[in-house]
Design an enzyme around this catalytic site. Structure first.
Site, PDB file in Angstrom:
ATOM      1  N   SER A   1       0.557  -1.357   0.060  1.00 31.43           N
ATOM      2  CA  SER A   1       0.537  -0.283  -0.453  1.00 31.43           C
ATOM      3  C   SER A   1       0.892   0.850  -0.121  1.00 31.43           C
ATOM      4  O   SER A   1       1.394   2.089  -1.521  1.00 31.43           O
ATOM      5  CB  SER A   1      -1.327   0.315   1.607  1.00 31.43           C
ATOM      6  OG  SER A   1      -1.425   0.712   1.130  1.00 31.43           O
TER       7      SER A   1
ATOM      8  N   HIS B   1      -4.411  -2.033  -3.708  1.00 33.62           N
ATOM      9  CA  HIS B   1      -5.916  -1.999  -3.814  1.00 33.62           C
ATOM     10  C   HIS B   1      -6.665  -1.505  -5.029  1.00 33.62           C
ATOM     11  O   HIS B   1      -7.594  -1.152  -4.907  1.00 33.62           O
ATOM     12  CB  HIS B   1      -6.258  -1.089  -2.799  1.00 33.62           C
ATOM     13  CG  HIS B   1      -5.243  -1.061  -1.286  1.00 33.62           C
ATOM     14  ND1 HIS B   1      -5.026  -2.136  -1.164  1.00 33.62           N
ATOM     15  CD2 HIS B   1      -4.949  -0.048  -0.615  1.00 33.62           C
ATOM     16  CE1 HIS B   1      -4.323  -2.108   0.324  1.00 33.62           C
ATOM     17  NE2 HIS B   1      -4.033  -1.045  -0.027  1.00 33.62           N
TER      18      HIS B   1
END
Length: 242
Positions: free
Chosen positions: A134, A169
């Site tokens: 991330s 994501h």
């Protein structure tokens, strides 16, 4: 920085940070395997989460018995034995520097304040594997899609160890894909790569080696500006053994 930039594994999601992802754990095994060491030295950097104690504990639990673990806590609230602020050069001794998720913008600001980007680039040139999920994916690229400011926004001042932009994501969070495609199409972000949860991109010396996944059906994508539009092309993605 020269032609040698080292090995960097950028994860869109998964690993010990996201145990809910199907197959979670295979990416962490890959991280360890990239070192070639029997019991690698792995340092967790949780700057993006403010060095959250629960995140550090998850890291320590996940790698117990598999690695010689350490923690770099730039907020000064790390566990006993954490690398102190006056010994940041200890990152040069690590086989892996594993960067957690959270706020990409905050991570970059704090790292730059302490001179960590230069140390990490030096570590990579010396053979340390850089890895992250991330925000820990975003930071290595020139630019990225981030929610550091609340709503999704383009961030254009990444470290630049890897070319172009990144989006983690990709298809798991509403609005991620749509906003990233829009920013690349408009030129607000340069061409780049997107990764679903469970997917990682492996880079060596600034060149993409392969995409891998621990989650069935998860995918990586090459996203490029095409005139006034955008081209989204799946990257061949190798499934890791569970």
């Amino acid at each position: 920085m020269g032609t040698r930039r080292g090995t960097i594994l950028t994860m869109g999601g998964g690993g010990f940070s996201m145990p809910e992802v199907a197959g979670a754990g295979a990416l962490d095994e890959l991280v360890l395997g990239l070192t070639g060491a029997d019991t690698p030295r792995v340092c967790f950097v949780g700057t993006a989460s403010g060095d959250a104690a629960s995140y550090v504990e998850r890291f320590l639990d996940a790698f117990e018995g598999r690695a010689r673990t350490s923690v770099l806590a730039l907020f000064g609230n790390g566990p006993e034995g954490a690398i102190p602020l006056d010994a940041l050069e200890r990152v040069l001794e690590q086989d892996v520097v594993y960067v957690g998720g959270g706020s990409t913008a905050n991570l970059l600001a704090v790292w730059r304040l302490h001179g960590l980007p230069e140390l990490l680039a030096q570590a990579a040139r010396g053979g340390t594997v850089l890895a992250g999920i991330s925000a820990g994916m975003n930071c290595w690229y020139e630019a990225s899609s981030t929610d550091s400011f609340g709503p999704y926004a383009p961030l254009r001042d990444g470290l630049g160890l890897l070319p172009g932009s990144a989006c983690p994501h990709y298809r798991s969070e509403p609005g991620r894909r749509e906003s990233y495609l829009r920013w690349v199409a408009s030129g607000e972000l340069p061409d780049g790569y997107a990764a679903d949860d469970g997917v990682a991109l492996l880079w060596r010396d600034g060149a993409l080696v392969e995409a891998v996944t621990e989650a069935p059906g998860a995918q990586a994508f090459r996203v490029r500006r095409a005139g006034g539009d955008v081209d989204e092309t799946p990257v061949p993605t190798r499934a890791l053994a569970a």
